[in-house]
Enzyme design. Structure first.
Site, PDB file in Angstrom:
ATOM      1  N   ARG A  49       0.932  24.705  11.553  1.00 47.11           N
ATOM      2  CA  ARG A  49       0.056  25.027  10.410  1.00 47.11           C
ATOM      3  C   ARG A  49      -0.541  26.426  10.528  1.00 47.11           C
ATOM      4  O   ARG A  49      -0.659  27.146   9.535  1.00 47.11           O
ATOM      5  CB  ARG A  49      -1.011  23.939  10.274  1.00 47.11           C
ATOM      6  CG  ARG A  49      -0.424  22.662   9.642  1.00 47.11           C
ATOM      7  CD  ARG A  49      -1.332  21.474   9.793  1.00 47.11           C
ATOM      8  NE  ARG A  49      -0.965  20.366   8.906  1.00 47.11           N
ATOM      9  CZ  ARG A  49      -1.534  19.161   8.969  1.00 47.11           C
ATOM     10  NH1 ARG A  49      -2.476  18.908   9.855  1.00 47.11           N
ATOM     11  NH2 ARG A  49      -1.157  18.209   8.127  1.00 47.11           N
ATOM     12  N   ASN A 106      -0.024  22.532   3.637  1.00 47.35           N
ATOM     13  CA  ASN A 106      -0.109  22.737   5.090  1.00 47.35           C
ATOM     14  C   ASN A 106       1.161  22.298   5.832  1.00 47.35           C
ATOM     15  O   ASN A 106       1.126  21.899   6.987  1.00 47.35           O
ATOM     16  CB  ASN A 106      -1.377  22.085   5.650  1.00 47.35           C
ATOM     17  CG  ASN A 106      -1.419  20.589   5.392  1.00 47.35           C
ATOM     18  OD1 ASN A 106      -0.466  20.006   4.880  1.00 47.35           O
ATOM     19  ND2 ASN A 106      -2.523  19.962   5.762  1.00 47.35           N
ATOM     20  N   HIS A 150       3.281  16.747   7.598  1.00 41.63           N
ATOM     21  CA  HIS A 150       2.491  15.521   7.763  1.00 41.63           C
ATOM     22  C   HIS A 150       2.868  14.907   9.104  1.00 41.63           C
ATOM     23  O   HIS A 150       4.018  14.973   9.518  1.00 41.63           O
ATOM     24  CB  HIS A 150       2.802  14.503   6.651  1.00 41.63           C
ATOM     25  CG  HIS A 150       2.267  13.135   6.974  1.00 41.63           C
ATOM     26  ND1 HIS A 150       0.976  12.775   6.669  1.00 41.63           N
ATOM     27  CD2 HIS A 150       2.813  12.085   7.637  1.00 41.63           C
ATOM     28  CE1 HIS A 150       0.759  11.541   7.127  1.00 41.63           C
ATOM     29  NE2 HIS A 150       1.868  11.097   7.711  1.00 41.63           N
ATOM     30  N   LYS A 200       6.690  19.057   4.208  1.00 39.72           N
ATOM     31  CA  LYS A 200       6.224  18.958   2.824  1.00 39.72           C
ATOM     32  C   LYS A 200       6.959  19.973   1.932  1.00 39.72           C
ATOM     33  O   LYS A 200       7.660  20.864   2.437  1.00 39.72           O
ATOM     34  CB  LYS A 200       4.708  19.179   2.805  1.00 39.72           C
ATOM     35  CG  LYS A 200       3.923  18.102   3.579  1.00 39.72           C
ATOM     36  CD  LYS A 200       2.410  18.341   3.501  1.00 39.72           C
ATOM     37  CE  LYS A 200       1.636  17.255   4.259  1.00 39.72           C
ATOM     38  NZ  LYS A 200       0.168  17.424   4.111  1.00 39.72           N
ATOM     39  N   THR A 258      -5.704  20.174  10.135  1.00 38.48           N
ATOM     40  CA  THR A 258      -5.387  20.032   8.705  1.00 38.48           C
ATOM     41  C   THR A 258      -5.555  21.361   7.971  1.00 38.48           C
ATOM     42  O   THR A 258      -4.695  21.760   7.176  1.00 38.48           O
ATOM     43  CB  THR A 258      -6.311  18.976   8.069  1.00 38.48           C
ATOM     44  OG1 THR A 258      -6.242  17.776   8.845  1.00 38.48           O
ATOM     45  CG2 THR A 258      -5.900  18.694   6.627  1.00 38.48           C
ATOM     46  N   GLU A 279       3.960   3.949   8.175  1.00 39.70           N
ATOM     47  CA  GLU A 279       4.617   5.102   7.544  1.00 39.70           C
ATOM     48  C   GLU A 279       6.114   5.178   7.855  1.00 39.70           C
ATOM     49  O   GLU A 279       6.909   5.539   6.983  1.00 39.70           O
ATOM     50  CB  GLU A 279       3.914   6.393   7.986  1.00 39.70           C
ATOM     51  CG  GLU A 279       2.499   6.484   7.415  1.00 39.70           C
ATOM     52  CD  GLU A 279       1.719   7.697   7.902  1.00 39.70           C
ATOM     53  OE1 GLU A 279       2.255   8.486   8.716  1.00 39.70           O
ATOM     54  OE2 GLU A 279       0.567   7.858   7.457  1.00 39.70           O
ATOM     55  N   TYR A 313       0.066   7.818   0.321  1.00 44.31           N
ATOM     56  CA  TYR A 313      -1.274   8.363   0.578  1.00 44.31           C
ATOM     57  C   TYR A 313      -2.379   7.460   0.025  1.00 44.31           C
ATOM     58  O   TYR A 313      -3.496   7.934  -0.219  1.00 44.31           O
ATOM     59  CB  TYR A 313      -1.395   9.760  -0.039  1.00 44.31           C
ATOM     60  CG  TYR A 313      -0.883  10.877   0.857  1.00 44.31           C
ATOM     61  CD1 TYR A 313      -1.375  11.047   2.158  1.00 44.31           C
ATOM     62  CD2 TYR A 313       0.065  11.800   0.397  1.00 44.31           C
ATOM     63  CE1 TYR A 313      -0.925  12.082   2.968  1.00 44.31           C
ATOM     64  CE2 TYR A 313       0.514  12.845   1.208  1.00 44.31           C
ATOM     65  CZ  TYR A 313       0.006  12.973   2.493  1.00 44.31           C
ATOM     66  OH  TYR A 313       0.441  14.005   3.304  1.00 44.31           O
ATOM     67  N   PHE A 326      -9.511  15.186  -3.681  1.00 39.78           N
ATOM     68  CA  PHE A 326      -8.285  15.988  -3.698  1.00 39.78           C
ATOM     69  C   PHE A 326      -7.031  15.143  -3.923  1.00 39.78           C
ATOM     70  O   PHE A 326      -5.919  15.667  -3.892  1.00 39.78           O
ATOM     71  CB  PHE A 326      -8.156  16.793  -2.397  1.00 39.78           C
ATOM     72  CG  PHE A 326      -8.144  15.967  -1.130  1.00 39.78           C
ATOM     73  CD1 PHE A 326      -6.986  15.340  -0.699  1.00 39.78           C
ATOM     74  CD2 PHE A 326      -9.290  15.826  -0.362  1.00 39.78           C
ATOM     75  CE1 PHE A 326      -6.967  14.590   0.481  1.00 39.78           C
ATOM     76  CE2 PHE A 326      -9.284  15.080   0.815  1.00 39.78           C
ATOM     77  CZ  PHE A 326      -8.117  14.460   1.234  1.00 39.78           C
TER      78      PHE A 326
END
Ligand code: ADP
Ligand code: MG
Length: 137
Positions: free
Chosen positions: A102, A112, A115, A9, A91, A126, A49, A57
């Site tokens: 993480r 975090n 993914h 990310k 997570t 995905e 997502y 969120f």
């Protein structure tokens, strides 16, 4: 052999730990069979997502995911989906096991670092969302 989607990310890219993260995958026996860097558009992030769009969120997650470039990868190996999830950790980094990506690098439940697909069906969706068959090896 199983395939799963991994994303480093924007926070992971900013922290300059692309190599560190990929190294953990490789040392665990996962092979990178597709890879590219990309700055996601809002539409691309929202589509990825979509399963979370009713979550409180969601807006913040999308903003975060488009705040800078990400590294998209397909990882291949025996039990790749679960193996990747184990390497990632929970997570929320506060709940993540010692030695996980993480736990070692994430700042918050949102930022975090990584993914990873969570099941064969999501891995299939995905990986195809970001890569064509011709882009995988
Ligand atoms: P995971 O990435 O571990 O599969 P989820 O699929 O539940 O976790 O959530 C997707 C992403 O949304 C998380 O990785 C994280 O970036 C963000 N997220 C999840 N829960 C929260 C939360 N309570 N507050 C803020 N962001 C969250
Ligand atoms: Mg998830």
């Amino acid at each position: 052999m199983e395939r799963t989607l991994s994303i480093i990310k924007p926070d992971g890219v900013k922290k300059n730990i692309i190599g560190e993260v990929v190294s953990r995958f490789e040392k665990a026996g996962l092979k990178v069979v597709a890879s590219k860097m990309k700055h996601l558009s809002q539409r691309e992030a929202e589509g990825f997502y979509a399963v979370h769009k009713e979550r409180p969120f969601f807006g913040s997650l999308i903003e975060f995911m488009i705040s800078g470039p990400v590294v998209l990868m397909i990882l291949e190996g025996e039990g790749a989906i679960l193996k990747n999830r184990e390497l990632m950790g929970a997570t929320n980094p506060a709940d993540a096991d010692e030695g996980t990506i993480r736990k070692d690098f994430a700042d918050s439940i949102e930022s975090n670092i990584v993914h990873g697909s969570d099941a064969p069906e999501t891995a299939d969706f995905e990986t195809k969302y970001f890569f064509s068959a011709l882009e995988t090896y």
